[in-house]
Design an enzyme around this catalytic site. Sequence first.
Site, PDB file in Angstrom:
ATOM      1  N   GLU A 252       3.891  11.149  15.969  1.00 31.96           N
ATOM      2  CA  GLU A 252       3.036  11.511  17.109  1.00 31.96           C
ATOM      3  C   GLU A 252       3.961  12.013  18.192  1.00 31.96           C
ATOM      4  O   GLU A 252       4.709  11.238  18.803  1.00 31.96           O
ATOM      5  CB  GLU A 252       2.235  10.305  17.580  1.00 31.96           C
ATOM      6  CG  GLU A 252       1.116  10.025  16.618  1.00 31.96           C
ATOM      7  CD  GLU A 252       0.276   8.823  16.969  1.00 31.96           C
ATOM      8  OE1 GLU A 252       0.499   8.199  18.016  1.00 31.96           O
ATOM      9  OE2 GLU A 252      -0.605   8.515  16.160  1.00 31.96           O
ATOM     10  N   GLU A 387       6.902  21.225  27.063  1.00 33.88           N
ATOM     11  CA  GLU A 387       6.343  19.991  27.597  1.00 33.88           C
ATOM     12  C   GLU A 387       7.167  19.541  28.804  1.00 33.88           C
ATOM     13  O   GLU A 387       8.348  19.207  28.662  1.00 33.88           O
ATOM     14  CB  GLU A 387       6.352  18.899  26.522  1.00 33.88           C
ATOM     15  CG  GLU A 387       5.641  17.645  26.987  1.00 33.88           C
ATOM     16  CD  GLU A 387       5.648  16.533  25.941  1.00 33.88           C
ATOM     17  OE1 GLU A 387       6.702  16.283  25.344  1.00 33.88           O
ATOM     18  OE2 GLU A 387       4.592  15.887  25.758  1.00 33.88           O
TER      19      GLU A 387
HETATM   20  P1  NAD Z   1      12.007  10.135  22.841  1.00 30.73           P
HETATM   21  O1  NAD Z   1      11.747  10.974  21.654  1.00 30.73           O
HETATM   22  O2  NAD Z   1      13.152  10.473  23.689  1.00 30.73           O
HETATM   23  O3  NAD Z   1      12.203   8.604  22.410  1.00 30.73           O
HETATM   24  C1  NAD Z   1      11.224   7.904  21.668  1.00 30.73           C
HETATM   25  C2  NAD Z   1      11.890   6.751  20.935  1.00 30.73           C
HETATM   26  O4  NAD Z   1      12.826   7.279  20.004  1.00 30.73           O
HETATM   27  C3  NAD Z   1      12.676   5.791  21.819  1.00 30.73           C
HETATM   28  O5  NAD Z   1      12.513   4.486  21.339  1.00 30.73           O
HETATM   29  C4  NAD Z   1      14.106   6.256  21.623  1.00 30.73           C
HETATM   30  O6  NAD Z   1      15.058   5.239  21.854  1.00 30.73           O
HETATM   31  C5  NAD Z   1      14.089   6.662  20.169  1.00 30.73           C
HETATM   32  N1  NAD Z   1      15.116   7.643  19.773  1.00 30.73           N
HETATM   33  C6  NAD Z   1      15.709   8.579  20.550  1.00 30.73           C
HETATM   34  N2  NAD Z   1      16.596   9.290  19.816  1.00 30.73           N
HETATM   35  C7  NAD Z   1      16.549   8.791  18.558  1.00 30.73           C
HETATM   36  C8  NAD Z   1      17.207   9.123  17.344  1.00 30.73           C
HETATM   37  N3  NAD Z   1      18.101  10.095  17.270  1.00 30.73           N
HETATM   38  N4  NAD Z   1      16.907   8.417  16.224  1.00 30.73           N
HETATM   39  C9  NAD Z   1      15.981   7.424  16.271  1.00 30.73           C
HETATM   40  N5  NAD Z   1      15.329   7.061  17.400  1.00 30.73           N
HETATM   41  C10 NAD Z   1      15.594   7.743  18.529  1.00 30.73           C
HETATM   42  O7  NAD Z   1      10.633  10.135  23.677  1.00 30.73           O
HETATM   43  P2  NAD Z   1      10.345   9.447  25.087  1.00 30.73           P
HETATM   44  O8  NAD Z   1      11.048  10.206  26.146  1.00 30.73           O
HETATM   45  O9  NAD Z   1      10.559   7.971  24.976  1.00 30.73           O
HETATM   46  O10 NAD Z   1       8.753   9.656  25.205  1.00 30.73           O
HETATM   47  C11 NAD Z   1       8.167  10.811  25.663  1.00 30.73           C
HETATM   48  C12 NAD Z   1       7.698  11.679  24.518  1.00 30.73           C
HETATM   49  O11 NAD Z   1       6.793  10.952  23.700  1.00 30.73           O
HETATM   50  C13 NAD Z   1       6.922  12.898  24.979  1.00 30.73           C
HETATM   51  O12 NAD Z   1       7.338  14.017  24.252  1.00 30.73           O
HETATM   52  C14 NAD Z   1       5.467  12.558  24.657  1.00 30.73           C
HETATM   53  O13 NAD Z   1       4.632  13.674  24.461  1.00 30.73           O
HETATM   54  C15 NAD Z   1       5.650  11.767  23.409  1.00 30.73           C
HETATM   55  N6  NAD Z   1       4.477  10.923  23.156  1.00 30.73           N
HETATM   56  C16 NAD Z   1       3.583  11.328  22.206  1.00 30.73           C
HETATM   57  C17 NAD Z   1       2.430  10.589  21.966  1.00 30.73           C
HETATM   58  C18 NAD Z   1       1.421  11.036  20.937  1.00 30.73           C
HETATM   59  O14 NAD Z   1       0.477  10.284  20.702  1.00 30.73           O
HETATM   60  N7  NAD Z   1       1.553  12.202  20.344  1.00 30.73           N
HETATM   61  C19 NAD Z   1       2.201   9.420  22.695  1.00 30.73           C
HETATM   62  C20 NAD Z   1       3.134   9.025  23.651  1.00 30.73           C
HETATM   63  C21 NAD Z   1       4.264   9.794  23.870  1.00 30.73           C
END
Ligand code: NAD
Length: 486
Positions: A252, A387
């Site tokens: 997601e 985004e």
């Molecule tokens: P992010 O992708 O930076 O991080 C999400 C998670 O992934 C965190 O726990 C982070 O520590 C982990 N992570 C980061 N790099 C990683 C890697 N290389 N390997 C494994 N794990 C890793 O996202 P964010 O900044 O925490 O959240 C915002 C994003 O989430 C936005 O793009 C938003 O649209 C998306 N989001 C989507 C939905 C949906 O339902 N589609 C819902 C909520 C948020």
Amino acid sequence: MQEKYKMYINGNWVESSSNEYMDVIDPSTSNKISSVPKATIEDVDYAIDSAREAFDKGIWPNLPPSERSKILLKVADLIETKLKEYAINETLISGKTIKQSSNYDIPYIVDNIRYMAGAARIFEGLALKEYVPEGSSTIRRDPIGVVAVITPWNYPLMEVVWRAVAAIAVGNTVVVKPASLTPITTLMFAEDLEKAGLPKGVFNVVTGPGSTIGEYLAKHNKVDMIAFTGSTEVGRRLMELGSSTVKKVSLELGGKAPFIVFDDADIEAAVQGAVVGGLVNNGQDCANSTRYYIHEKVYEKFVNGLIDELKKVKIGDPLNAETDMGPLISASHRERVEGYIKKGIEEGGKLLYGGKRPVIEGHERGFYLQPTVIETENHKSAIVQEEIFGPVWTILKFSEYQEVIEKANDVIYGLGASIWTKDVARAMKATRDLRFATVWINEHVPVPSEMPWPSYKQSGSGASLSTYGLEEYTYIKHVYIDISGS
Ligand code: NAD
């Protein structure tokens, strides 16, 4: 809020094997409010082995659904009785308003869990049937195994619930890695799962950086599935990591929702919808309305109305019940959003409102940013295509149906979209033509627990909520029974 938390692995509360901790910051003040263990690879191994054992020995998957359901219903009750504490902590770690966390997020989470606890008991499928004369066929739905759940900071507890509760409701076991910025309510939730009687090893939490323990989890050969919610960029990386062991990957990811206002729409309702659709979660929601396509005949009325309403938005202490908008999550995230505003203007956009850092008394070091309205005609501009994940309303004018549908679809994302019109035929046609997984008509936010939250295009794959969201964590198995006796 405790000063220090421990991780929850194999039914035990543990520190990191390195004894290191990470700070948790209140984004409205930038003060440290707590700390959590910084997990090591050894800690993650311990969590995966525990989840493996709880799954492989059949301790959890072979429990009747009604028994699993009882535990989940109990945890929903526990959260409900502590709603205020959950809401305050969710607000403290994320900066979302207490209005949102106590009136919406936490009660909604309780409803999500109750729905999943019930729905996991009523899987339906094909009736037993002889598709060849010699045998009867039927379908089983089996849990996948150990699921790595990796979640973002914007809905700290909700995303854990959507992923991990769905997974365990149908018999999987999980290792959860919450976002490093917002791990507290996930640990509170683990405490309540323990109180509700969840067997050890079914739900494990490791806290630490995504770049180390997240990556390790995603490529581990004892993990069967990755359930990830976060950015499209990290989602792509997890698909790569999961490919080495051909894991099921449920994603997601990011969004860039269009909000289309036709000339026959109720403009006052559309303005209200645009305020809420853009402002929810301080403008940090994957489905936030972000691109506003306004018909030329109602353009001025809508834009003036929107700015008038945004001027009334109360920005301030997120714990104050009157506050409509809190801070962004971090200093670096605010800089990123400001970078987009600057780029949008450089690429031909005109700043109509906001764009500044408001100074909030007692919260001078908080990561605040005004709601910002930019109009542009440049559809290739970064503020239209990428985004931003902040409180930025990008406004564009249109005149024809086909033109606006093509523009609305002209992004890599496909999460949510809304259209505002009184013409039923046009609304129904647009639900067909818009390449987005959720289309609201004269609304832009609600998702009941019974309905799926799926994704199109680079917004991901799979779904949360509804029965589709539970099926996500199952394999289908064909069972063939010979009836010929030969
Ligand atoms: P992010 O992708 O930076 O991080 C999400 C998670 O992934 C965190 O726990 C982070 O520590 C982990 N992570 C980061 N790099 C990683 C890697 N290389 N390997 C494994 N794990 C890793 O996202 P964010 O900044 O925490 O959240 C915002 C994003 O989430 C936005 O793009 C938003 O649209 C998306 N989001 C989507 C939905 C949906 O339902 N589609 C819902 C909520 C948020």
